[in-house]
Design a protein around this motif. Sequence first.
Motif, short mmCIF file in Angstrom:
data_model
loop_
_atom_site.label_atom_id
_atom_site.label_comp_id
_atom_site.label_asym_id
_atom_site.label_seq_id
_atom_site.Cartn_x
_atom_site.Cartn_y
_atom_site.Cartn_z
N PHE A 71 0.79 -1.23 0.00
CA PHE A 71 0.00 0.00 0.00
C PHE A 71 0.82 1.28 0.00
O PHE A 71 0.50 2.24 -0.71
CB PHE A 71 -0.94 0.01 1.22
CG PHE A 71 -1.67 1.30 1.41
CD1 PHE A 71 -2.65 1.70 0.53
CD2 PHE A 71 -1.36 2.13 2.49
CE1 PHE A 71 -3.33 2.91 0.71
CE2 PHE A 71 -2.02 3.34 2.69
CZ PHE A 71 -3.02 3.72 1.78
N GLY A 72 1.89 1.34 0.77
CA GLY A 72 2.63 2.58 0.97
C GLY A 72 3.17 3.20 -0.30
O GLY A 72 3.01 4.41 -0.53
N ASP A 73 3.81 2.40 -1.12
CA ASP A 73 4.37 2.94 -2.37
C ASP A 73 3.27 3.49 -3.28
O ASP A 73 3.44 4.54 -3.91
CB ASP A 73 5.17 1.86 -3.10
CG ASP A 73 6.56 1.64 -2.48
OD1 ASP A 73 7.05 2.58 -1.82
OD2 ASP A 73 7.12 0.55 -2.65
N ALA A 74 2.15 2.77 -3.35
CA ALA A 74 1.03 3.24 -4.17
C ALA A 74 0.46 4.54 -3.62
O ALA A 74 0.07 5.44 -4.38
CB ALA A 74 -0.06 2.17 -4.23
N ALA A 75 0.44 4.66 -2.28
CA ALA A 75 -0.07 5.89 -1.66
C ALA A 75 0.83 7.08 -1.99
O ALA A 75 0.34 8.17 -2.31
CB ALA A 75 -0.18 5.70 -0.15
N LEU A 76 2.13 6.87 -1.92
CA LEU A 76 3.06 7.95 -2.26
C LEU A 76 2.95 8.33 -3.74
O LEU A 76 3.01 9.51 -4.11
CB LEU A 76 4.49 7.53 -1.92
CG LEU A 76 4.81 7.33 -0.44
CD1 LEU A 76 6.23 6.82 -0.26
CD2 LEU A 76 4.61 8.63 0.34
N LYS A 120 -0.17 10.43 -4.21
CA LYS A 120 0.05 11.80 -3.72
C LYS A 120 0.89 12.61 -4.70
O LYS A 120 0.68 13.82 -4.89
CB LYS A 120 0.72 11.77 -2.36
CG LYS A 120 -0.18 11.39 -1.20
CD LYS A 120 0.57 11.49 0.11
CE LYS A 120 1.06 12.90 0.36
NZ LYS A 120 1.83 13.04 1.59
N ALA A 121 1.87 11.94 -5.34
CA ALA A 121 2.76 12.63 -6.26
C ALA A 121 2.17 12.79 -7.65
O ALA A 121 2.79 13.40 -8.53
CB ALA A 121 4.09 11.88 -6.35
N GLY A 122 1.00 12.25 -7.88
CA GLY A 122 0.36 12.36 -9.19
C GLY A 122 0.89 11.40 -10.22
O GLY A 122 0.62 11.55 -11.41
N ARG A 123 1.67 10.39 -9.78
CA ARG A 123 2.23 9.43 -10.74
C ARG A 123 1.22 8.36 -11.13
O ARG A 123 1.38 7.69 -12.15
CB ARG A 123 3.50 8.78 -10.17
CG ARG A 123 4.63 9.77 -9.92
CD ARG A 123 5.94 9.04 -9.67
NE ARG A 123 5.87 8.13 -8.55
CZ ARG A 123 6.10 8.47 -7.28
NH1 ARG A 123 6.42 9.73 -6.99
NH2 ARG A 123 6.03 7.58 -6.32
N VAL A 124 0.23 8.14 -10.27
CA VAL A 124 -0.83 7.18 -10.59
C VAL A 124 -2.17 7.83 -10.30
O VAL A 124 -2.26 8.84 -9.59
CB VAL A 124 -0.70 5.87 -9.77
CG1 VAL A 124 0.62 5.17 -10.07
CG2 VAL A 124 -0.86 6.14 -8.28
N ALA A 125 -3.21 7.24 -10.84
CA ALA A 125 -4.57 7.71 -10.60
C ALA A 125 -5.45 6.50 -10.29
O ALA A 125 -5.03 5.35 -10.44
CB ALA A 125 -5.09 8.47 -11.82
#
Length: 392
Positions: A365-370, A373-378
């Motif tokens: 979860f953590g990497d996906a959350a970051l 937040k950074a706009g790299r994924v949606a």
Amino acid sequence: MSRRPPAGAEAPVLITDPDALAALCGRLRTETFVTVDTEFMRERTYWPELCVVQLASDDEVAVVDAQAPGMDLAPLGALLADPAVTKVFHAARQDVEIFLLRFGAVPTPIYDTQIAAMVAGFGDQVSYDGLARSLASASIDKAHRFSDWSARPLSPAQIAYAAADVTHLRRIYRALTERLEREGRTRWVEEEMAALADPATYRPDPETQWERLKPRSHNRRFLGMLRAAAAWREREAQRVNIPRQRLVKDETLLEIAATAPESPAELVRARGISEGFARGKSGVSLLAALAEARALPESALPEIPREKGPVASPALVALLKVLLAAQSEAHHVAPRLLASSEELEKLAAGESDVPALHGWRREVFGDAALALKAGRVALGVDGKKVKVIPAG
């Protein structure tokens, strides 16, 4: 003495003397794992009163009467400390606390099927009954859940009920370990067991007990009095062995901290404080603790607890909650095990010292959350499921 069941029937053996316990523990120390549970009383005491210990291996099930005359539990302590035998519990914390108090050490190694089940996707704090139905095709009779386990003799129904808590646990343990190993999640469970193995988990710090009361005050002198009163209550409740709320209720403790009594006559004005208490040993020691707090310099007083403010965007927190649900669904892990609501708020606010950003939780979860937040994924929708997609 031990009462054995008829040949060929798997029924519990009741252990009531130390020789039978020593023989049982000797046999169990040749096993790779043993399932363990306890029955205890705590309604009238601070310290749990151990009444019964249940133990099971593949070949036998035993109910140990911990309060039998002349019972020596030392062989049990040796079994719990044997590193070659895994001790399997369900919802282990209270059981482990009892053994830590009795033997001075946490059982090792330890395995908690409730935590393992959360890692395996059975939901938040899944019950033993639920796992027994799902993994052992068994139904648990909870009729004796609120028995007085300190009363003797133990009835056959009580013995059967107690034994059921370790009998089906054998199949549950095997099913979970096989499933988690197949899915490559054994390491995840091992990380979770580390907290259970830490003795500090079971030893509350009297000096931090005031924080549980969540005082709404910016007066550091008041907080200092409350810290002293709460620490006194914790130690005094341990000394006289009664629940802290029976000794002095929370609301009374807050009143005492606010009024800062200096004499028995002033102390007795607090709600729930009797004349006998105020002038007795407990009252005298409480007044002494308050006097010490009164003499503290300003620099030694507690800091004002930080108030929660609008540090995180509610919309971002909401997005992280959706991501948490999606990732827990995709990986078949209980959401609560990945991150709490408070941790999501910290993540949204930019804090990095949260469990979700460490160990296996970061992978899930953590990497996906970051990245979110950074706009790299949606977040998108694929049929009936939410999925993580590259942004842009």
